[in-house]
Motif scaffolding. Structure first.
Motif, PDB file in Angstrom:
ATOM      1  N   ASP A  20       0.826  -1.202   0.000  1.00 54.40           N
ATOM      2  CA  ASP A  20       0.000   0.000   0.000  1.00 54.40           C
ATOM      3  C   ASP A  20       0.865   1.259   0.000  1.00 54.40           C
ATOM      4  OD1 ASP A  20      -2.443   1.489   0.185  1.00 54.40           O
ATOM      5  OD2 ASP A  20      -2.103   1.718   2.343  1.00 54.40           O
ATOM      6  N   VAL A  21       1.873   1.277   0.841  1.00 61.68           N
ATOM      7  CA  VAL A  21       2.743   2.452   0.952  1.00 61.68           C
ATOM      8  C   VAL A  21       3.536   2.690  -0.337  1.00 61.68           C
ATOM      9  CG1 VAL A  21       4.781   3.371   2.158  1.00 61.68           C
ATOM     10  CG2 VAL A  21       2.915   2.350   3.464  1.00 61.68           C
ATOM     11  N   THR A  22       3.984   1.597  -0.957  1.00 64.23           N
ATOM     12  CA  THR A  22       4.797   1.730  -2.179  1.00 64.23           C
ATOM     13  C   THR A  22       3.952   1.711  -3.449  1.00 64.23           C
ATOM     14  OG1 THR A  22       5.147  -0.657  -2.320  1.00 64.23           O
ATOM     15  CG2 THR A  22       6.791   0.644  -1.085  1.00 64.23           C
ATOM     16  N   ASP A  23       2.634   1.645  -3.283  1.00 64.53           N
ATOM     17  CA  ASP A  23       1.696   1.590  -4.403  1.00 64.53           C
ATOM     18  C   ASP A  23       1.950   0.377  -5.294  1.00 64.53           C
ATOM     19  OD1 ASP A  23      -0.597   2.598  -5.619  1.00 64.53           O
ATOM     20  OD2 ASP A  23       0.559   3.689  -7.130  1.00 64.53           O
ATOM     21  N   ASN A  24       2.349  -0.727  -4.659  1.00 66.03           N
ATOM     22  CA  ASN A  24       2.577  -1.990  -5.357  1.00 66.03           C
ATOM     23  C   ASN A  24       1.354  -2.873  -5.107  1.00 66.03           C
ATOM     24  OD1 ASN A  24       3.337  -4.600  -6.103  1.00 66.03           O
ATOM     25  ND2 ASN A  24       5.472  -4.303  -5.503  1.00 66.03           N
ATOM     26  N   LYS A  25       0.420  -2.849  -6.035  1.00 67.69           N
ATOM     27  CA  LYS A  25      -0.853  -3.556  -5.862  1.00 67.69           C
ATOM     28  C   LYS A  25      -0.665  -5.074  -5.803  1.00 67.69           C
ATOM     29  CE  LYS A  25      -3.372   0.028  -5.566  1.00 67.69           C
ATOM     30  NZ  LYS A  25      -3.832   0.427  -4.244  1.00 67.69           N
ATOM     31  N   ASP A  26       0.312  -5.600  -6.556  1.00 67.15           N
ATOM     32  CA  ASP A  26       0.560  -7.046  -6.507  1.00 67.15           C
ATOM     33  C   ASP A  26       0.984  -7.481  -5.115  1.00 67.15           C
ATOM     34  OD1 ASP A  26      -0.087  -7.407  -9.188  1.00 67.15           O
ATOM     35  OD2 ASP A  26       1.995  -7.200  -9.868  1.00 67.15           O
ATOM     36  N   LEU A  27       1.905  -6.755  -4.515  1.00 66.29           N
ATOM     37  CA  LEU A  27       2.373  -7.079  -3.171  1.00 66.29           C
ATOM     38  C   LEU A  27       1.249  -6.889  -2.153  1.00 66.29           C
ATOM     39  CD1 LEU A  27       4.773  -7.951  -1.436  1.00 66.29           C
ATOM     40  CD2 LEU A  27       5.385  -5.540  -1.204  1.00 66.29           C
ATOM     41  N   GLU A  28       0.483  -5.840  -2.326  1.00 67.75           N
ATOM     42  CA  GLU A  28      -0.637  -5.571  -1.422  1.00 67.75           C
ATOM     43  C   GLU A  28      -1.659  -6.718  -1.486  1.00 67.75           C
ATOM     44  OE1 GLU A  28      -4.001  -2.105  -0.614  1.00 67.75           O
ATOM     45  OE2 GLU A  28      -2.497  -1.808  -2.184  1.00 67.75           O
ATOM     46  N   ASN A  29      -1.987  -7.149  -2.691  1.00 68.66           N
ATOM     47  CA  ASN A  29      -2.949  -8.246  -2.847  1.00 68.66           C
ATOM     48  C   ASN A  29      -2.400  -9.568  -2.322  1.00 68.66           C
ATOM     49  OD1 ASN A  29      -4.957  -6.647  -3.971  1.00 68.66           O
ATOM     50  ND2 ASN A  29      -4.188  -6.928  -6.041  1.00 68.66           N
ATOM     51  N   GLU A  30      -1.115  -9.805  -2.531  1.00 79.16           N
ATOM     52  CA  GLU A  30      -0.479 -11.011  -2.000  1.00 79.16           C
ATOM     53  C   GLU A  30      -0.564 -11.010  -0.476  1.00 79.16           C
ATOM     54  OE1 GLU A  30       3.989 -12.938  -1.805  1.00 79.16           O
ATOM     55  OE2 GLU A  30       3.462 -11.745  -3.567  1.00 79.16           O
ATOM     56  N   GLY A  31      -0.323  -9.860   0.111  1.00 80.32           N
ATOM     57  CA  GLY A  31      -0.417  -9.731   1.564  1.00 80.32           C
ATOM     58  C   GLY A  31      -1.827  -9.980   2.069  1.00 80.32           C
ATOM     59  N   LYS A  32      -2.816  -9.461   1.355  1.00 82.71           N
ATOM     60  CA  LYS A  32      -4.209  -9.681   1.748  1.00 82.71           C
ATOM     61  C   LYS A  32      -4.554 -11.167   1.708  1.00 82.71           C
ATOM     62  CE  LYS A  32      -6.051  -5.208   0.341  1.00 82.71           C
ATOM     63  NZ  LYS A  32      -6.951  -4.488  -0.575  1.00 82.71           N
ATOM     64  N   LYS A  33      -4.077 -11.865   0.671  1.00 81.46           N
ATOM     65  CA  LYS A  33      -4.347 -13.300   0.549  1.00 81.46           C
ATOM     66  C   LYS A  33      -3.702 -14.073   1.696  1.00 81.46           C
ATOM     67  CE  LYS A  33      -4.761 -13.313  -4.470  1.00 81.46           C
ATOM     68  NZ  LYS A  33      -4.133 -13.725  -5.738  1.00 81.46           N
ATOM     69  N   GLU A  34      -2.455 -13.735   2.017  1.00 82.58           N
ATOM     70  CA  GLU A  34      -1.763 -14.431   3.109  1.00 82.58           C
ATOM     71  C   GLU A  34      -2.443 -14.178   4.441  1.00 82.58           C
ATOM     72  OE1 GLU A  34       2.462 -13.789   3.279  1.00 82.58           O
ATOM     73  OE2 GLU A  34       2.753 -14.517   1.245  1.00 82.58           O
TER      74      GLU A  34
END
Length: 60
Positions: A20-34
């Protein structure tokens, strides 16, 4: 196993925040899934624990 689910939730939370902070949606979504996976595992563990408690009461 409880530690694994807590670790997975925490790791997911960190990834989601960093994404979220780095505006990296892939990482953000991966984090939400985990994080969601960790919560689900924890819920299953809680149900197992409660079922074992009921079984133990009937054994006595």
């Amino acid at each position: 196993m409880a530690d694994e689910s807590k670790y997975e939730k925490a790791k997911g939370n960190v990834k989601e925040t960093v994404g979220d902070v780095t505006d990296n949606k892939d990482l953000e979504n991966e984090g939400k899934k985990e994080k969601t996976s960790g919560k689900a595992k924890e819920a299953v563990e809680n149900v197992k624990d409660k079922a074992n408690e009921v079984i133990d009461k009937f054994k006595k």
